[in-house]
Design a protein around this motif. Structure first.
Motif, PDB file in Angstrom:
ATOM      1  N   ALA A 151      55.652 114.729  44.450  1.00  0.00           N
ATOM      2  CA  ALA A 151      56.780 115.430  43.776  1.00  0.00           C
ATOM      3  C   ALA A 151      56.315 115.653  42.233  1.00  0.00           C
ATOM      4  O   ALA A 151      56.817 116.545  41.867  1.00  0.00           O
ATOM      5  CB  ALA A 151      58.066 115.137  44.358  1.00  0.00           C
ATOM      6  N   SER A 152      56.170 114.296  41.886  1.00  0.00           N
ATOM      7  CA  SER A 152      56.006 114.325  40.450  1.00  0.00           C
ATOM      8  C   SER A 152      54.869 115.288  39.943  1.00  0.00           C
ATOM      9  O   SER A 152      54.782 115.886  38.708  1.00  0.00           O
ATOM     10  CB  SER A 152      55.727 112.966  39.824  1.00  0.00           C
ATOM     11  OG  SER A 152      54.512 112.514  40.326  1.00  0.00           O
ATOM     12  N   PRO A 163      56.266 123.230  34.883  1.00  0.00           N
ATOM     13  CA  PRO A 163      57.280 122.834  34.069  1.00  0.00           C
ATOM     14  C   PRO A 163      58.559 123.589  33.985  1.00  0.00           C
ATOM     15  O   PRO A 163      59.665 123.026  33.348  1.00  0.00           O
ATOM     16  CB  PRO A 163      56.432 122.273  32.847  1.00  0.00           C
ATOM     17  CG  PRO A 163      55.437 123.353  32.865  1.00  0.00           C
ATOM     18  CD  PRO A 163      55.040 123.687  34.001  1.00  0.00           C
ATOM     19  N   TYR A 164      58.353 124.810  34.336  1.00  0.00           N
ATOM     20  CA  TYR A 164      59.341 125.611  33.735  1.00  0.00           C
ATOM     21  C   TYR A 164      60.340 125.808  35.009  1.00  0.00           C
ATOM     22  O   TYR A 164      61.418 126.341  34.948  1.00  0.00           O
ATOM     23  CB  TYR A 164      59.022 127.135  33.484  1.00  0.00           C
ATOM     24  CG  TYR A 164      58.183 127.016  32.349  1.00  0.00           C
ATOM     25  CD1 TYR A 164      58.466 126.806  31.130  1.00  0.00           C
ATOM     26  CD2 TYR A 164      56.697 127.089  32.311  1.00  0.00           C
ATOM     27  CE1 TYR A 164      57.967 126.553  29.659  1.00  0.00           C
ATOM     28  CE2 TYR A 164      55.823 127.018  31.290  1.00  0.00           C
ATOM     29  CZ  TYR A 164      56.456 126.703  29.954  1.00  0.00           C
ATOM     30  OH  TYR A 164      55.747 126.749  29.028  1.00  0.00           O
ATOM     31  N   GLU A 165      60.188 125.362  36.333  1.00  0.00           N
ATOM     32  CA  GLU A 165      61.189 125.311  37.413  1.00  0.00           C
ATOM     33  C   GLU A 165      62.354 124.277  37.327  1.00  0.00           C
ATOM     34  O   GLU A 165      62.089 123.159  37.225  1.00  0.00           O
ATOM     35  CB  GLU A 165      60.162 125.207  38.835  1.00  0.00           C
ATOM     36  CG  GLU A 165      61.073 125.457  39.935  1.00  0.00           C
ATOM     37  CD  GLU A 165      60.331 125.071  40.997  1.00  0.00           C
ATOM     38  OE1 GLU A 165      60.776 124.660  42.110  1.00  0.00           O
ATOM     39  OE2 GLU A 165      59.023 125.565  41.137  1.00  0.00           O
ATOM     40  N   ILE A 166      63.237 124.922  36.999  1.00  0.00           N
ATOM     41  CA  ILE A 166      64.514 124.178  36.903  1.00  0.00           C
ATOM     42  C   ILE A 166      65.725 124.713  37.709  1.00  0.00           C
ATOM     43  O   ILE A 166      65.499 125.741  38.141  1.00  0.00           O
ATOM     44  CB  ILE A 166      64.947 124.078  35.292  1.00  0.00           C
ATOM     45  CG1 ILE A 166      65.356 125.467  34.807  1.00  0.00           C
ATOM     46  CG2 ILE A 166      63.965 123.360  34.476  1.00  0.00           C
ATOM     47  CD1 ILE A 166      66.185 125.458  33.661  1.00  0.00           C
ATOM     48  N   GLU A 167      66.591 123.745  38.006  1.00  0.00           N
ATOM     49  CA  GLU A 167      67.644 124.323  38.670  1.00  0.00           C
ATOM     50  C   GLU A 167      69.004 124.226  37.882  1.00  0.00           C
ATOM     51  O   GLU A 167      69.187 123.001  37.276  1.00  0.00           O
ATOM     52  CB  GLU A 167      67.935 123.233  40.007  1.00  0.00           C
ATOM     53  CG  GLU A 167      66.899 123.406  41.136  1.00  0.00           C
ATOM     54  CD  GLU A 167      67.251 122.589  42.514  1.00  0.00           C
ATOM     55  OE1 GLU A 167      68.352 122.468  42.790  1.00  0.00           O
ATOM     56  OE2 GLU A 167      66.190 122.030  43.094  1.00  0.00           O
TER      57      GLU A 167
END
Length: 57
Positions: free
Chosen positions: A2-3, A10-14
């Motif tokens: 997962a890391s 790095p741009y995938e955020i919730e």
């Protein structure tokens, strides 16, 4: 594993739903203002000519 996935994108955020809702409440009136303006009407007509098979909903 997962890391590694986080490092690959790095741009995938919730975002919390409340932030998304707040942004939408701000953005919708701005979009409406744009498309009622002369420039917005012109750009909409150009888009319709470019994509004649798209349905308006």
């Amino acid at each position: 594993m997962a890391s590694q996935e986080k490092r690959l994108n790095p741009y995938e955020i919730e975002l919390p739903q409340s932030i998304i809702d707040s942004f939408a409440r701000f953005l919708v009136p701005e979009i409406q203002k744009f498309y009622t303006s002369e420039q917005g009407q012109k750009e909409l007509e150009e888009w319709k000519k470019k994509y004649p098979n798209q349905n308006e909903e």
